[in-house]
Design a protein around this motif. Sequence first.
Motif, mmCIF file in Angstrom:
data_model
loop_
_atom_site.group_PDB
_atom_site.id
_atom_site.type_symbol
_atom_site.label_atom_id
_atom_site.label_comp_id
_atom_site.label_asym_id
_atom_site.label_seq_id
_atom_site.Cartn_x
_atom_site.Cartn_y
_atom_site.Cartn_z
ATOM 1 N N ALA A 97 40.640 35.095 38.554
ATOM 2 C CA ALA A 97 39.547 35.510 37.664
ATOM 3 C C ALA A 97 38.949 36.830 38.134
ATOM 4 N N ARG A 98 38.802 37.012 39.437
ATOM 5 C CA ARG A 98 38.281 38.283 39.975
ATOM 6 C C ARG A 98 39.193 39.450 39.620
ATOM 7 N N ARG A 99 40.512 39.205 39.789
ATOM 8 C CA ARG A 99 41.476 40.252 39.467
ATOM 9 C C ARG A 99 41.409 40.598 37.990
ATOM 10 N N ALA A 100 41.334 39.563 37.152
ATOM 11 C CA ALA A 100 41.279 39.812 35.705
ATOM 12 C C ALA A 100 40.017 40.608 35.359
ATOM 13 N N LEU A 101 38.903 40.262 35.995
ATOM 14 C CA LEU A 101 37.652 40.985 35.757
ATOM 15 C C LEU A 101 37.760 42.426 36.228
ATOM 16 N N ALA A 102 38.373 42.616 37.388
ATOM 17 C CA ALA A 102 38.545 43.978 37.908
ATOM 18 C C ALA A 102 39.426 44.798 37.001
ATOM 19 N N MET A 103 40.505 44.165 36.496
ATOM 20 C CA MET A 103 41.402 44.876 35.576
ATOM 21 C C MET A 103 40.662 45.240 34.288
ATOM 22 N N ALA A 104 39.809 44.336 33.790
ATOM 23 C CA ALA A 104 39.061 44.602 32.558
ATOM 24 C C ALA A 104 38.075 45.742 32.774
ATOM 25 N N VAL A 105 37.456 45.811 33.923
ATOM 26 C CA VAL A 105 36.483 46.857 34.224
ATOM 27 C C VAL A 105 37.200 48.208 34.380
ATOM 28 N N MET A 106 38.394 48.179 35.003
ATOM 29 C CA MET A 106 39.134 49.419 35.243
ATOM 30 C C MET A 106 39.597 50.029 33.930
ATOM 31 N N ASN A 107 39.923 49.233 32.931
ATOM 32 C CA ASN A 107 40.426 49.775 31.668
ATOM 33 C C ASN A 107 39.319 50.153 30.814
#
Length: 107
Positions: A97-107
Amino acid sequence: MNIIGTIDRPLTHEPKKQAPMPSSASEPSGSATPDVSTTGANASRQNRTREMQLIPEALARAHMHDRMREAERERRAVRLVAARRMQRRAERVSLRARRALAMAVMN
């Protein structure tokens, strides 16, 4: 046929009905040892047999107590393994979930 009991398998288990102990051949007939009353001996023998009859029961109770403690330890161990497994799974899900959130923030 008259069957005589042995020490291991007496003819009867009732002390009052058992034959008296024969005097030994090595002891003279008029020796200094007086004849003793068997009422105390019968009472102690009765108590001893009652206690001895309860020994297997006490052993079985102790054995079952040990088995119950062992089963409880086994159940606790199984629960601990399951809890650790769930904790690892929760950590992996949290990391995903953290990775998915980080990926969403980066894009």
